[in-house]
Design a protein around this motif. Structure first.
Motif: not given
Length: 168
Positions: A4-17
Motif C-alpha cells: 500500500a505504501a509503494m502504491g502511494r509513493v509510485f502511483g501512476s508513475a509505475c509502468q512496469k510491475l
C-alpha cells in the motif's frame, strides 16, 4: 502495508510491475489496490503466484490497466479448462497487448494467441507437454488474427511439419 505504501509513493508513475510469491488473499488484494493506484498507466505486468483464486483479481487488474502491452502470468489457477475464457477476457480489457505469456498445455499459437491480434511474436513452442498432436485449426486462427507479428518462435522441441510450414 508495504505494498500500500509503494502504491502511494509510485502511483501512476509505475509502468512496469514484476510480482512473485503471492500466497495469501491479503497480498493479492493489496497488489490489486496498488495496480489501481497506477490510474491505468501500467504497461507491463509479470505475475507469478501459486495461490488460489487469483484469476478474478488478475482480470480486475487488467481492467484497471487498459494500456498494458505486456502480460505474463504463471499460476496454477490457469489451466486448459479456463484458459480460453481468461484469454478472451484479458484481450477485451487490454486491447493493446502485444506480448502475452500464459501457462498453457500446448503452444500459445494453439491455445490462446489468436485472442491477442497485436502479438509481435508467434509462439509455437510446445508449452508444458510434448508429443501432442498440433491443433492446426487454432494455429490457422492465430495466423489469421495476429497480423502484426514480425517474429516466429518454433522452440527447440517443436516439430515443424509440412502442414505447419504451409500455414505459416
Amino acid at each position: 502495508q508495504s505494498i500500500a505504501a509503494m502504491g502511494r509513493v509510485f502511483g501512476s508513475a509505475c509502468q512496469k510491475l514484476d510480482v512473485g510469491g503471492l500466497n495469501s488473499e491479503e497480498l493479492v488484494s493489496a497488489l490489486q489496490n496498488f495496480v489501481t493506484s497506477t490510474k491505468g498507466q501500467l504497461r507491463y505486468l509479470n505475475w507469478t503466484a501459486d495461490g488460489s483464486n487469483t484469476l478474478s483479481a488478475l482480470l480486475e487488474m487488467c481492467r484497471a490497466s487498459p494500456l498494458l502491452t505486456t502480460f505474463k502470468v504463471y499460476t496454477d489457477d490457469l489451466d486448459a479448462a479456463n484458459l480460453d475464457e481468461f484469454a478472451s477476457a484479458v484481450s477485451s480489457a487490454c486491447p493493446l497487448l502485444d506480448c502475452v505469456k500464459l501457462r498453457s498445455p500446448r503452444s500459445p499459437a494453439e491455445d490462446y494467441q489468436w485472442h491477442f491480434p497485436r502479438s509481435k511474436r508467434l509462439d509455437f513452442d510446445s508449452g508444458m507437454t510434448y508429443g501432442e498432436p498440433i491443433c492446426y485449426d487454432n494455429v490457422e486462427l492465430t495466423l489469421r488474427s495476429c497480423v502484426h507479428a514480425v517474429e516466429v518462435d518454433f522452440g527447440g522441441d517443436t516439430t515443424v511439419t509440412s502442414r505447419l510450414v504451409d500455414l505459416v
